[in-house]
Write a protein that holds these residues in place. Structure first.
Motif, PDB file in Angstrom:
ATOM      1  N   ASP A 328       0.935  -1.205   0.111  1.00  0.00           N
ATOM      2  CA  ASP A 328       0.004   0.001   0.055  1.00  0.00           C
ATOM      3  C   ASP A 328       1.044   1.218  -0.138  1.00  0.00           C
ATOM      4  N   SER A 329       0.983   2.041  -0.939  1.00  0.00           N
ATOM      5  CA  SER A 329       1.829   2.890  -1.295  1.00  0.00           C
ATOM      6  C   SER A 329       1.611   4.225  -0.190  1.00  0.00           C
ATOM      7  N   ALA A 330       0.237   4.398   0.021  1.00  0.00           N
ATOM      8  CA  ALA A 330       0.017   5.402   0.976  1.00  0.00           C
ATOM      9  C   ALA A 330       0.160   5.170   2.518  1.00  0.00           C
ATOM     10  N   GLU A 331      -0.128   3.963   2.865  1.00  0.00           N
ATOM     11  CA  GLU A 331      -0.024   3.475   4.136  1.00  0.00           C
ATOM     12  C   GLU A 331       0.814   2.266   4.204  1.00  0.00           C
ATOM     13  N   LYS A 332       2.282   2.462   3.738  1.00  0.00           N
ATOM     14  CA  LYS A 332       2.989   1.562   3.727  1.00  0.00           C
ATOM     15  C   LYS A 332       3.464   1.146   5.297  1.00  0.00           C
ATOM     16  N   TYR A 333       3.867   2.071   5.830  1.00  0.00           N
ATOM     17  CA  TYR A 333       4.290   1.949   7.195  1.00  0.00           C
ATOM     18  C   TYR A 333       3.670   2.321   8.359  1.00  0.00           C
ATOM     19  N   LEU A 334       3.653   1.941   9.547  1.00  0.00           N
ATOM     20  CA  LEU A 334       2.835   2.234  10.780  1.00  0.00           C
ATOM     21  C   LEU A 334       3.864   2.532  11.707  1.00  0.00           C
ATOM     22  N   PHE A 335       3.659   3.755  12.390  1.00  0.00           N
ATOM     23  CA  PHE A 335       4.619   3.940  13.697  1.00  0.00           C
ATOM     24  C   PHE A 335       3.786   4.330  14.901  1.00  0.00           C
ATOM     25  N   ALA A 336       3.885   3.743  16.120  1.00  0.00           N
ATOM     26  CA  ALA A 336       3.239   4.041  17.210  1.00  0.00           C
ATOM     27  C   ALA A 336       4.167   4.982  18.000  1.00  0.00           C
ATOM     28  N   TYR A 337       3.332   5.802  18.778  1.00  0.00           N
ATOM     29  CA  TYR A 337       4.361   7.032  19.495  1.00  0.00           C
ATOM     30  C   TYR A 337       3.910   6.967  20.915  1.00  0.00           C
ATOM     31  N   SER A 338       4.614   7.264  21.553  1.00  0.00           N
ATOM     32  CA  SER A 338       4.381   7.468  23.030  1.00  0.00           C
ATOM     33  C   SER A 338       4.565   8.789  23.416  1.00  0.00           C
TER      34      SER A 338
END
Lengths: 446, 358
Positions: A328-338
């Motif tokens: 998925d080019s738009a949502e290729k990666y996912l990052f969680a943040y704290s």
């Protein structure tokens, strides 16, 4: 007639210096020269030095912790136990485990207790026979020292506590809870077979499951042929999609018995993890009453800190490979943040006035992919909450996540607080900065 | 003026210390230089000796005039506080450039004078000379006696060395020992209790050299059958794995994913062939140290014969090693994994069956 002063008659001090400088291998060769030299080389203080230098041993013991009769005997037992491996690699693997265990004994002894004792050569052979693979040398050695982690069995609520002891650690955001364990050989065999059955891997594939999380399906695979480590993405079940976990260029000579250049992904990965723990980049965190190793960085540059009017906000992100979707080019990666916020002991200070509390009302985020702003959002609350801060309290921590189309980006923003409480504001609302923190797909993926 | 009077004071107002070496000759040395040696310093302070020719300090036996000269050169330089560390280092590096014999003498002398910095310097120089040499080379360089048995020489090297020759020789020992034992057993009518001789090789040697005729030392019964069975099992399991593995190598490396290939690698041919060579090496060492815990239950006369045979073999090995290596290397690539047999075979076939290791 003067007798020639031989090497074997130089005096104890001199011989001790010579032999200590030579090291164990050359000392052993010297011990094969003559009877007198054999005696000189048997001095245990010399072997105590070698045991310490090579293996960091301060008492004579074999590789399973059983006491040995002397340092010389101990050294011999160690060499015998690992005779089939290049000694420099043995030393390196031991140092890798020692670093992890030293940190654990200080900061998280409950995890140290889960480390199983070393597998035997025949245990490893069984794995290789059953799964029809040949383990890379460094990984073999890693298992010889510790056969993965013990995990208390499922069933009760106490299990949940048990499953937060993964040595690799993890994170949680919304309902996504991850905590990664190193699997013992028995589970490597079982897990790999399951993967072959259910995920349709070829039964002749050289991938074996070596680490996994209890809840969410996060699985790490070792490719036994090239020694690289991979983690399954969200497309693992459908396409077998995986992301590599260690820079390829670093992997070398994984099946080569000669020389001392061997390093495979497992070893590099664990060394990196040990380094991050030792340097405080990642730490043990407590959520509720549960302690676990959190993969959200705690120090700059990956973690940003900003203080505005007495409100401190620390923020950092972690790459979430198991939810990546490389197709998925738009949502290729996912990052969680704290995000961790707190009110400093001095209280909330605005224009010279001090307030004993403040409460969050709005959030504003600017998300960038590379340098381009891809998202600029305003909203009420954070994860549906309006944290009320008092001076000197523990940090209020919450986690969220954001997709990203590129492997590099950043997040920055601000929170709007009111002094006092939302129900009873004591002054004008003010903005609290969230300093920019990076979203960066790391070289080492955990 | 009698000679017993205090030291003659030179015009420069320097003090001198008198030193006597074992050959009787007496030397006069500047006080600050001599005091640099702890042993001399102590003698002066405790006994008051050294202030005149009659009361010269007797130096230890190992300090002859030539060596004393060297030592005093060292002391003379280093006792000057003004030198920089770099200058001292340069001096030291030049200082230890001498032949091995002299270096040994110097070390021994410095040790007897308790001059630790010099002992340290010369010892390190000696260590650099010894580093990386084989036992024979060390013996040659330092003219040391060759008084260990062949087996004694090989035993400590068993787990330490990568040298295939040593491993070969150890294996040969194990084989021979086994052969001899089997031969012994056939001679021996009562085979009921297989006794284990746990005496060290040193003990055996003193036994051979005319010790007690009665066999002392602990004898315990041990289940030898268990050892043999275990070895057989090992052999079988290693064989079967090897066979499977070869099949695996021939099969095309199957990647498990058909989708996105960006991050996934497929093993190349070259890697798999490398694996083939090293796979064998993993298993044969295991065979080796199983052999090595065979018990020593042999007639000492046979043991000597064994020693001689192996020494002979070792000599032959050392002489035509380069040719052998060529042979082995060319054999290695074609040979399939073949189980090792235990019957006494000539060195040729042993080489070929081991050929796969290289």
């Amino acid at each position: 007639m003067e007798r020639e002063v031989g090497l074997d008659q130089l005096g104890d001090l001199a011989l001790h210096i010579i032999l200590s400088k030579l090291g164990p291998e050359d000392t052993v060769r010297v011990s094969c020269v003559s009877r007198r030299l054999r005696l000189s080389t048997s001095e245990d203080s010399l072997w105590a030095l070698f045991c310490f230098q090579d293996l960091q041993l301060s008492t004579p013991q074999d590789h399973q912790g059983n006491p040995a009769s002397s340092f010389k005997a101990a050294y011999q037992l160690w060499r015998e136990a690992f005779a089939m491996y290049p000694w420099p690699l043995v030393k390196r693997v031991k140092r890798c485990w020692d670093k992890l265990k030293n940190w654990l004994s200080n900061d998280f002894p409950e995890v140290e207790a889960t480390l199983r004792s070393g597998a035997s050569e025949s245990d490893i052979q069984q794995l290789e026979t059953r799964l029809k693979v040949k383990l890379p040398l460094p990984t073999r050695l890693l298992y010889r020292f510790h056969d993965g982690q013990e995990r208390t069995d499922e069933g009760h609520s106490s299990t949940w506590l048990g499953s937060s002891l993964g040595i690799i650690g993890g994170y949680s955001f919304y309902n996504h809870l991850v905590n990664v364990y190193l699997l013992p050989i028995s589970q490597v065999i079982e897990g790999t077979r399951m993967v072959i059955r259910h995920l349709g891997f070829s039964s002749r594939s050289k991938y074996i499951v070596v680490a996994a999380s209890a809840y969410r399906p996060k699985k790490f695979f070792l490719n036994c042929t090239n020694g690289q480590l991979y983690v399954g993405t969200s497309n693992l079940p459908t396409d077998g999609e995986m992301i590599q976990c260690v820079p390829n260029a670093l992997i070398r000579s994984v099946h080569d018995l000669h020389g001392d250049q061997q390093q495979d992904a497992m070893l590099l990965w664990l060394e990196e993890h040990g380094r991050r723990l030792e340097n405080g980049i990642i730490k043990v965190c407590e959520e509720g009453n549960v302690r676990s190793i959190s993969l959200f960085p705690e120090v700059p540059p990956l973690c940003s800190t900003a203080v505005t009017n007495g409100v401190q906000v620390r923020a950092s992100a972690a790459f979430v490979p198991e939810l990546a979707n490389l197709q998925d080019s738009a949502e290729k990666y996912l990052f969680a943040y704290s995000i961790r916020m707190s009110l400093l002991p001095g209280g909330c200070i605005i224009d010279g006035m001090t307030f004993s509390s403040c409460q969050l009302n709005w959030r504003h985020w600017i998300i960038r992919a590379n340098e381009a702003i891809i998202s600029d959002v305003n909203g009420e609350a954070v994860i549906g909450q309006f944290p009320l801060l008092h001076p000197g309290e523990n940090e209020f921590v919450y986690e969220s996540c954001t997709p990203l189309s590129s492997s590099s980006g950043s997040v920055e923003g601000s929170f709007t607080f009111v002094p006092g409480r939302l129900a009873d504001p004591k002054g004008r609302p003010f903005d609290v900065q969230v300093a920019r923190f990076p979203l960066q797909k790391p070289d080492y993926v955990f | 003026m009698s000679e017993g009077v205090m030291a003659v004071v030179k015009p420069e107002m320097k003090s001198y210390i008198w030193l006597q070496t074992t050959d009787g000759s007496i030397q006069q040395v500047e006080e600050e230089v001599a005091m640099f040696c702890p042993m001399i310093c102590r003698e002066i302070l405790q006994t008051g000796m050294g202030s005149s020719k009659n009361y010269a300090i007797s130096l230890p036996q190992r300090v002859n005039p030539a060596i004393l000269g060297l030592i005093l050169d060292y002391c003379r330089f280093h006792q000057v506080p003004g030198h920089s560390n770099k200058e001292r280092k340069t001096f030291n590096e030049k200082f230890v450039r001498m032949d091995t014999k002299r270096l040994c003498e110097l070390t021994s002398a410095a040790d007897s004078l308790q001059l630790k910095p010099l002992v340290d310097l010369t010892s390190r120089a000696l260590a650099r000379i010894i580093e990386g040499k084989t036992p024979e080379e060390i013996r040659e360089t330092f003219h040391l006696p060759d008084d260990l048995t062949e087996e004694e020489k090989l035993e400590p090297l068993r787990n330490i060395t990568d040298d295939p020759r040593i491993r070969l020789l150890n294996r040969l020992y194990a084989r021979k020992r086994k052969e001899l034992k089997e031969r012994e057993k056939l001679k021996n009518v009562e085979v009921e209790e297989e006794r284990v001789d746990e005496r060290s090789v040193d003990d055996l040697l003193s036994f051979i050299n005319g010790g007690d005729q009665d066999s002392k030392g602990v004898r315990t019964t041990k289940n030898k059958k268990k050892n043999r069975r275990r070895k057989e099992q090992l052999k079988h399991s290693s064989d079967s794995v090897d066979v499977n593995y070869n099949k695996e190598l021939d099969a095309a490396p199957a990647a498990c994913n058909q989708g996105n290939i960006d991050n996934i690698l497929v093993p190349t041919r070259s890697k798999t062939s490398k694996l083939q060579d090293s796979s064998a090496v993993i298993f044969s060492p295991k065979m080796e140290f199983d052999d090595a815990d065979i018990d020593d239950d042999i007639d000492p006369a046979m043991k000597e014969e064994l020693d001689r045979e192996v020494e002979d073999f070792a000599r032959r090995l050392n002489s035509d090693w380069p040719e052998r290596m060529q042979e082995i290397l060319s054999l290695g690539h074609e040979r399939r994994l073949v189980p090792m047999s235990i019957n006494g075979e000539g060195p040729m076939s042993r080489f070929s069956s081991l050929g796969r290791r290289y």
